[in-house]
Design a protein around this motif. Structure first.
Motif, mmCIF file in Angstrom:
data_model
loop_
_atom_site.group_PDB
_atom_site.id
_atom_site.type_symbol
_atom_site.label_atom_id
_atom_site.label_comp_id
_atom_site.label_asym_id
_atom_site.label_seq_id
_atom_site.Cartn_x
_atom_site.Cartn_y
_atom_site.Cartn_z
ATOM 1 N N ASP A 156 10.112 4.331 -3.220
ATOM 2 C CA ASP A 156 9.694 3.121 -3.881
ATOM 3 C C ASP A 156 10.865 2.374 -4.675
ATOM 4 O O ASP A 156 11.616 2.826 -5.644
ATOM 5 N N ALA A 209 -0.421 5.231 4.596
ATOM 6 C CA ALA A 209 0.220 4.014 5.032
ATOM 7 C C ALA A 209 1.790 4.254 4.782
ATOM 8 O O ALA A 209 2.421 3.694 5.810
ATOM 9 N N ASP A 240 0.912 -1.251 0.110
ATOM 10 C CA ASP A 240 0.118 -0.079 -0.164
ATOM 11 C C ASP A 240 0.778 1.288 -0.047
ATOM 12 O O ASP A 240 1.361 1.570 0.983
ATOM 13 N N SER A 291 -0.117 4.370 -0.345
ATOM 14 C CA SER A 291 -0.811 5.669 -0.071
ATOM 15 C C SER A 291 -0.084 6.288 1.035
ATOM 16 O O SER A 291 0.489 6.085 1.739
ATOM 17 N N PRO A 292 -0.267 7.607 0.986
ATOM 18 C CA PRO A 292 0.305 8.422 1.829
ATOM 19 C C PRO A 292 0.006 8.234 3.432
ATOM 20 O O PRO A 292 1.084 7.971 4.221
#
Length: 281
Positions: free
Chosen positions: A118, A12, A7, A9-10
């Motif tokens: 990432d 997470a 995940d 998303s910010p």
């Protein structure tokens, strides 16, 4: 051990920055002479051994009990005049935790950028300095002769204990417990002399970077970036998607070049022995 985080998303990612520190604190709680307190609303370690130190993370107190909980933790350190660090980020509670820590005598040394990368998109088009060798270290006896890039020369009992701690956390120990390995200490060497290092720790579904350093006389040559990339590539090969770290002012530029981005600020609070002596006076 938690499965690798997918995940991105910010919320997470922000949570992972703090959760990894909490897991790192738990791992340090396995060191000899260290007491681990995993209380549900906070994780903290305490030791009277110089070089083992104390640390507090994942504090999520209720407003009505926060001051009492802070006092309880600090009482252990005051009793033995031992310092401790306290990590406080966006997930820490209550919302005014920083104000409360200050009122209890802690000093906020820095608000460090909590950064994430990432690993599928990091930039690896970089040429390491000629002759640089990077490998995960299993034999720490090299630091009996040479300085540790992060800790310094083994000239005091405290530093020797710190080096021993990194060794115990990151090498294959026997007998091994029935759980996967979670930490590696990468060392960069030139002509057999250690000049840079980085510790990789897998926790909370992400790969945390700690102890990234280059000896002063070897800086500005790309060694820090090279050893960081070696650790990150190892994490990616193990199936991890996200890396997190808390950036120093000097290191932030390098991390951004690799692909790290800031997602939060994490307060690095410190309760010093000097402050405790003043309180006793």
């Amino acid at each position: 051990m938690t499965e690798p985080l997918t995940d991105l998303s910010p919320p997470a990612l922000v949570a992972a920055v703090e959760e990894n520190v909490g897991e790192w604190t738990r791992l340090k709680g396995t060191l000899p002479g260290v007491d681990l307190h995993d209380d549900g609303d906070v994780v903290w370690i305490f030791s009277t051994t110089p070089g083992r130190g104390g640390a507090v993370s994942l504090a999520r107190f209720l407003p009505e009990t926060a001051d009492a909980r802070i006092s309880t933790i600090l009482a252990h350190h005051r009793r033995h005049l031992m310092p401790t660090v306290w990590w406080a980020g966006p997930a820490s509670a209550p919302a005014d935790l920083g104000r409360r820590l200050r009122s209890h005598g802690l000093l906020c040394q820095r608000h460090l950028p909590g950064m994430v990368c990432d690993l599928h998109a990091m930039k690896t088009d970089f040429r390491a300095p000629e002759g640089l060798e990077i490998r995960p270290l299993e034999d720490f006896s090299i630091f009996e002769e040479y300085q540790h890039p992060f800790i310094g020369p083994p000239s005091t009992a405290r530093r020797r204990t710190l080096i021993e701690g990194v060794c115990l956390l990151t090498t294959k120990r026997e007998p091994r417990r029935a759980e996967p390995r979670r930490a590696w200490h990468f060392v960069a060497s030139l002509a057999g002399i250690p000049v840079g290092c980085a510790t990789l720790f897998l926790g909370a579904g992400v790969a945390g970077l700690y102890h990234v350093a280059t000896i002063p006389e070897a800086r500005r040559r790309g060694i820090g970036k090279a050893v960081t990339l070696a650790a990150l590539c190892h994490a990616r090969d193990l199936g991890y998607r996200v890396s997190i770290l808390h950036a120093s002012t000097e290191g932030e530029v390098i991390y951004r070049q690799i692909g790290f981005e800031e997602v939060s600020k994490v307060g690095h609070w410190y309760y010093s022995k000097a402050r405790q002596l003043r309180e006793r006076a």
